[in-house]
Scaffold this motif. Structure first.
Motif, PDB file in Angstrom:
ATOM      1  N   SER A   5     -16.838  67.194 -77.346  1.00 53.88           N
ATOM      2  CA  SER A   5     -17.559  65.937 -77.589  1.00 53.88           C
ATOM      3  C   SER A   5     -18.927  65.961 -76.936  1.00 53.88           C
ATOM      4  O   SER A   5     -19.095  66.466 -75.820  1.00 53.88           O
ATOM      5  CB  SER A   5     -16.753  64.757 -77.035  1.00 53.88           C
ATOM      6  OG  SER A   5     -15.528  64.608 -77.714  1.00 53.88           O
ATOM      7  N   ARG A   6     -19.888  65.394 -77.627  1.00 53.58           N
ATOM      8  CA  ARG A   6     -21.233  65.197 -77.073  1.00 53.58           C
ATOM      9  C   ARG A   6     -21.417  63.697 -76.870  1.00 53.58           C
ATOM     10  O   ARG A   6     -21.363  62.917 -77.835  1.00 53.58           O
ATOM     11  CB  ARG A   6     -22.299  65.739 -78.020  1.00 53.58           C
ATOM     12  CG  ARG A   6     -22.218  67.249 -78.194  1.00 53.58           C
ATOM     13  CD  ARG A   6     -22.742  67.977 -76.962  1.00 53.58           C
ATOM     14  NE  ARG A   6     -22.305  69.369 -76.938  1.00 53.58           N
ATOM     15  CZ  ARG A   6     -22.790  70.332 -77.719  1.00 53.58           C
ATOM     16  NH1 ARG A   6     -23.709  70.043 -78.615  1.00 53.58           N
ATOM     17  NH2 ARG A   6     -22.343  71.552 -77.614  1.00 53.58           N
ATOM     18  N   VAL A   7     -21.615  63.318 -75.615  1.00 47.37           N
ATOM     19  CA  VAL A   7     -21.614  61.900 -75.267  1.00 47.37           C
ATOM     20  C   VAL A   7     -22.815  61.555 -74.405  1.00 47.37           C
ATOM     21  O   VAL A   7     -23.102  62.239 -73.414  1.00 47.37           O
ATOM     22  CB  VAL A   7     -20.315  61.527 -74.509  1.00 47.37           C
ATOM     23  CG1 VAL A   7     -20.319  60.052 -74.128  1.00 47.37           C
ATOM     24  CG2 VAL A   7     -19.083  61.860 -75.353  1.00 47.37           C
ATOM     25  N   ALA A   8     -23.509  60.519 -74.793  1.00 46.51           N
ATOM     26  CA  ALA A   8     -24.562  59.934 -73.961  1.00 46.51           C
ATOM     27  C   ALA A   8     -24.484  58.427 -74.179  1.00 46.51           C
ATOM     28  O   ALA A   8     -25.105  57.883 -75.097  1.00 46.51           O
ATOM     29  CB  ALA A   8     -25.939  60.470 -74.333  1.00 46.51           C
ATOM     30  N   VAL A   9     -23.686  57.759 -73.358  1.00 46.51           N
ATOM     31  CA  VAL A   9     -23.394  56.342 -73.583  1.00 46.51           C
ATOM     32  C   VAL A   9     -23.886  55.508 -72.407  1.00 46.51           C
ATOM     33  O   VAL A   9     -23.779  55.911 -71.257  1.00 46.51           O
ATOM     34  CB  VAL A   9     -21.878  56.131 -73.832  1.00 46.51           C
ATOM     35  CG1 VAL A   9     -21.056  56.518 -72.614  1.00 46.51           C
ATOM     36  CG2 VAL A   9     -21.572  54.703 -74.240  1.00 46.51           C
ATOM     37  N   GLU A  10     -24.417  54.356 -72.728  1.00 45.47           N
ATOM     38  CA  GLU A  10     -24.932  53.426 -71.727  1.00 45.47           C
ATOM     39  C   GLU A  10     -24.183  52.097 -71.850  1.00 45.47           C
ATOM     40  O   GLU A  10     -23.834  51.674 -72.961  1.00 45.47           O
ATOM     41  CB  GLU A  10     -26.433  53.168 -71.915  1.00 45.47           C
ATOM     42  CG  GLU A  10     -27.288  54.419 -72.044  1.00 45.47           C
ATOM     43  CD  GLU A  10     -27.404  55.186 -70.751  1.00 45.47           C
ATOM     44  OE1 GLU A  10     -27.118  54.613 -69.676  1.00 45.47           O
ATOM     45  OE2 GLU A  10     -27.783  56.363 -70.800  1.00 45.47           O
ATOM     46  N   VAL A  11     -23.982  51.450 -70.716  1.00 47.49           N
ATOM     47  CA  VAL A  11     -23.287  50.166 -70.692  1.00 47.49           C
ATOM     48  C   VAL A  11     -24.125  49.161 -69.915  1.00 47.49           C
ATOM     49  O   VAL A  11     -24.675  49.492 -68.857  1.00 47.49           O
ATOM     50  CB  VAL A  11     -21.892  50.303 -70.045  1.00 47.49           C
ATOM     51  CG1 VAL A  11     -21.208  48.941 -69.937  1.00 47.49           C
ATOM     52  CG2 VAL A  11     -21.024  51.277 -70.833  1.00 47.49           C
ATOM     53  N   MET A  12     -24.214  47.952 -70.444  1.00 46.32           N
ATOM     54  CA  MET A  12     -24.870  46.858 -69.723  1.00 46.32           C
ATOM     55  C   MET A  12     -23.938  45.658 -69.715  1.00 46.32           C
ATOM     56  O   MET A  12     -23.367  45.294 -70.749  1.00 46.32           O
ATOM     57  CB  MET A  12     -26.202  46.475 -70.356  1.00 46.32           C
ATOM     58  CG  MET A  12     -26.954  45.414 -69.549  1.00 46.32           C
ATOM     59  SD  MET A  12     -28.600  45.023 -70.203  1.00 46.32           S
ATOM     60  CE  MET A  12     -28.157  44.037 -71.632  1.00 46.32           C
ATOM     61  N   LEU A  13     -23.770  45.068 -68.551  1.00 47.73           N
ATOM     62  CA  LEU A  13     -22.921  43.889 -68.375  1.00 47.73           C
ATOM     63  C   LEU A  13     -23.773  42.747 -67.838  1.00 47.73           C
ATOM     64  O   LEU A  13     -24.478  42.911 -66.835  1.00 47.73           O
ATOM     65  CB  LEU A  13     -21.804  44.191 -67.376  1.00 47.73           C
ATOM     66  CG  LEU A  13     -20.801  45.278 -67.767  1.00 47.73           C
ATOM     67  CD1 LEU A  13     -20.127  45.851 -66.533  1.00 47.73           C
ATOM     68  CD2 LEU A  13     -19.765  44.713 -68.729  1.00 47.73           C
ATOM     69  N   THR A  14     -23.696  41.621 -68.488  1.00 50.59           N
ATOM     70  CA  THR A  14     -24.447  40.475 -67.981  1.00 50.59           C
ATOM     71  C   THR A  14     -23.777  39.182 -68.421  1.00 50.59           C
ATOM     72  O   THR A  14     -23.609  38.929 -69.628  1.00 50.59           O
ATOM     73  CB  THR A  14     -25.918  40.506 -68.437  1.00 50.59           C
ATOM     74  OG1 THR A  14     -26.608  39.360 -67.911  1.00 50.59           O
ATOM     75  CG2 THR A  14     -26.059  40.565 -69.947  1.00 50.59           C
ATOM     76  N   HIS A  15     -23.342  38.396 -67.456  1.00 51.95           N
ATOM     77  CA  HIS A  15     -22.718  37.102 -67.708  1.00 51.95           C
ATOM     78  C   HIS A  15     -21.592  37.215 -68.737  1.00 51.95           C
ATOM     79  O   HIS A  15     -20.546  37.739 -68.437  1.00 51.95           O
ATOM     80  CB  HIS A  15     -23.777  36.072 -68.089  1.00 51.95           C
ATOM     81  CG  HIS A  15     -24.769  35.844 -66.979  1.00 51.95           C
ATOM     82  ND1 HIS A  15     -24.547  34.946 -65.962  1.00 51.95           N
ATOM     83  CD2 HIS A  15     -25.965  36.433 -66.706  1.00 51.95           C
ATOM     84  CE1 HIS A  15     -25.561  34.990 -65.110  1.00 51.95           C
ATOM     85  NE2 HIS A  15     -26.427  35.887 -65.537  1.00 51.95           N
ATOM     86  N   ASP A  16     -21.813  36.793 -69.982  1.00 49.53           N
ATOM     87  CA  ASP A  16     -20.732  36.774 -70.958  1.00 49.53           C
ATOM     88  C   ASP A  16     -20.866  37.872 -72.003  1.00 49.53           C
ATOM     89  O   ASP A  16     -20.310  37.781 -73.091  1.00 49.53           O
ATOM     90  CB  ASP A  16     -20.667  35.413 -71.656  1.00 49.53           C
ATOM     91  CG  ASP A  16     -21.974  35.056 -72.369  1.00 49.53           C
ATOM     92  OD1 ASP A  16     -22.970  35.796 -72.194  1.00 49.53           O
ATOM     93  OD2 ASP A  16     -21.990  34.045 -73.086  1.00 49.53           O
ATOM     94  N   LYS A  17     -21.588  38.941 -71.686  1.00 50.08           N
ATOM     95  CA  LYS A  17     -21.828  39.984 -72.678  1.00 50.08           C
ATOM     96  C   LYS A  17     -21.614  41.371 -72.094  1.00 50.08           C
ATOM     97  O   LYS A  17     -21.981  41.644 -70.944  1.00 50.08           O
ATOM     98  CB  LYS A  17     -23.253  39.886 -73.241  1.00 50.08           C
ATOM     99  CG  LYS A  17     -23.545  40.897 -74.358  1.00 50.08           C
ATOM    100  CD  LYS A  17     -24.909  40.670 -74.969  1.00 50.08           C
ATOM    101  CE  LYS A  17     -24.932  39.442 -75.850  1.00 50.08           C
ATOM    102  NZ  LYS A  17     -24.113  39.624 -77.081  1.00 50.08           N
ATOM    103  N   CYS A  18     -21.004  42.246 -72.900  1.00 46.90           N
ATOM    104  CA  CYS A  18     -20.868  43.669 -72.579  1.00 46.90           C
ATOM    105  C   CYS A  18     -21.501  44.456 -73.718  1.00 46.90           C
ATOM    106  O   CYS A  18     -21.014  44.425 -74.853  1.00 46.90           O
ATOM    107  CB  CYS A  18     -19.402  44.052 -72.411  1.00 46.90           C
ATOM    108  SG  CYS A  18     -19.120  45.824 -72.168  1.00 46.90           S
ATOM    109  N   PHE A  19     -22.581  45.140 -73.411  1.00 52.22           N
ATOM    110  CA  PHE A  19     -23.308  45.921 -74.412  1.00 52.22           C
ATOM    111  C   PHE A  19     -23.010  47.401 -74.200  1.00 52.22           C
ATOM    112  O   PHE A  19     -23.159  47.917 -73.091  1.00 52.22           O
ATOM    113  CB  PHE A  19     -24.814  45.673 -74.285  1.00 52.22           C
ATOM    114  CG  PHE A  19     -25.650  46.427 -75.277  1.00 52.22           C
ATOM    115  CD1 PHE A  19     -26.003  45.849 -76.491  1.00 52.22           C
ATOM    116  CD2 PHE A  19     -26.084  47.717 -75.010  1.00 52.22           C
ATOM    117  CE1 PHE A  19     -26.768  46.554 -77.417  1.00 52.22           C
ATOM    118  CE2 PHE A  19     -26.852  48.422 -75.918  1.00 52.22           C
ATOM    119  CZ  PHE A  19     -27.198  47.833 -77.135  1.00 52.22           C
ATOM    120  N   ILE A  20     -22.562  48.087 -75.249  1.00 49.90           N
ATOM    121  CA  ILE A  20     -22.280  49.521 -75.197  1.00 49.90           C
ATOM    122  C   ILE A  20     -23.108  50.199 -76.283  1.00 49.90           C
ATOM    123  O   ILE A  20     -22.986  49.875 -77.472  1.00 49.90           O
ATOM    124  CB  ILE A  20     -20.778  49.810 -75.432  1.00 49.90           C
ATOM    125  CG1 ILE A  20     -19.926  49.099 -74.381  1.00 49.90           C
ATOM    126  CG2 ILE A  20     -20.510  51.322 -75.393  1.00 49.90           C
ATOM    127  CD1 ILE A  20     -18.433  49.177 -74.654  1.00 49.90           C
TER     128      ILE A  20
END
Length: 372
Positions: free
Chosen positions: A38-53
């Protein structure tokens, strides 16, 4: 003697930045569990009521990204319900893939990476960051086991150490900040943390002159991603050497080993630790530079900070003889296609003996290469 002050910090598993790292590495591990290539480059952002992937993933694995995020958030101790999960995953760019997928694997990107080791601790880590990690680990134990009632997942530590020349002199200050339930009074919390966290971890040290701070801001009820936005790769010094060594600036979490930000950093630590374990220096920093698409590093530098027992050029020659510095060979030697990365996300990527890059199995070879 020349007295110097060094400070390092650590954060708990519930700190929003660390939680973002943990989700990213959990996704990476799930991909590798099903497809080692697998080739993976993933970012995650968490803020209040949101999870962005978001990010680039090319894999044969079938992965439910939202489920992994929900499960990880719940495991840490937060409620994953009520969050809006916004997922944007795309395949890796064909241009980048073409640079990596050659007869001999090339680096997935350019990068400058550093590895460091020192005799200050048994695991060859700088003392300030090692103590900071021990404090946050103990804080998490106290929460999980109910040793201190009313603790919540978010927390931090910071340790300042004074050295006399290159030798430990004393602990100057210790800071622990712990998220807590609203019903938990600071009058109860502070002495418990002083005794059951700081006193427990630092029992062997003379703390009579040390400044000890617990929750200096006062009330710390609102924490985690409700209080602060969490983002993958924003705790570079916590992940590495606490600011004691150089840092190339590339984050490690959420990336597979084709990215030299990760594989190169692990290789550099492996080399530095074996140099110190071989008795060739009391402290050592290894710098490697890679270019996208090129298997071997474009430069290598060894710095022993005047603690070397032999010339640095001799050490460098020995390193190039003993270690294969090509990206693909480093991935094979350190078994970096295994799903082990979730264990790196909290408490630093270095100093944990179970990892392949923490072995000192090349120390004797290095000595033999210098003094056959």
């Amino acid at each position: 003697m020349n007295k110097r002050i060094y400070t390092a910090e650590s954060v708990t598993i519930g700190h929003p930045d660390k939680l973002a790292d943990l989700i990213a590495d959990s996704i990476l591990d799930e991909c590798l569990e099903q497809d080692a290539d697998s080739r993976v480059a993933v970012e995650v952002m968490l803020t209040h009521d949101k999870c962005f992937i978001g990010g680039e993933i090319t894999t044969k694995a079938r992965v439910d990204y939202e489920f992994i995020a929900r499960a990880t958030i719940a495991q840490v101790g937060y409620d994953p319900r009520g969050l809006d999960y916004d997922i944007h995953i795309h395949e890796q760019s064909m241009d980048i893939a073409g640079a990596v997928d050659r007869t001999e694997q090339g680096a997935g990107d350019q990068g400058i990476v550093y590895g460091y080791a020192t005799t200050e601790t048994l695991n060859f880590m700088p003392l300030p960051v090692e103590l900071a990690h021990r404090l946050t680990d103990r804080l998490e134990q106290c929460r999980r086991r109910g040793i201190i009632k009313g603790l919540c997942p978010d927390g931090k530590s910071q340790v300042t150490v004074q050295f006399n020349g290159d030798r430990f002199d004393k602990i100057v200050s210790v800071l622990v900040s712990a998220q807590h339930e609203a019903w938990k009074s600071l009058d109860d919390l502070i002495p418990e943390i002083r005794k059951k966290v700081i006193g427990y971890v630092l029992a062997e040290y003379d703390m009579s002159d040390a400044e000890i701070l617990v929750n200096p801001s006062g009330r710390f009820v609102i924490g985690g991603f409700e209080a602060d936005t969490g983002l993958t790769g924003r705790k570079l010094m916590v992940d590495s050497y606490g600011g004691i060594a150089h840092n190339g600036g590339g984050a490690m979490s959420g990336k597979d080993a084709s990215k030299v930000d990760r594989s190169g950093a692990y290789l550099a630590r492996y080399i530095a630790k074996n140099i110190v374990a071989a008795g060739l220096a009391e402290k050592c920093e290894v710098a490697l530079t890679y270019a996208i698409g090129i298997p071997a590093p474009t430069s290598i530098d060894i710095n022993t900070f005047f603690t070397g027992t032999v010339n640095e050029q001799l050490i460098r020659n020995a390193v190039e003889q003993v270690f294969d510095l090509r990206v693909g060979k480093a991935i094979d030697a350190l078994a970096l296609k295994r799903p082990v990365y979730v264990q790196t996300a909290v408490g630093g990527h270095f100093g944990k003996e179970d990892f392949a890059w923490e072995k000192t199995d090349k120390a004797q070879e290095l000595k033999n290469a210098i003094m056959p």
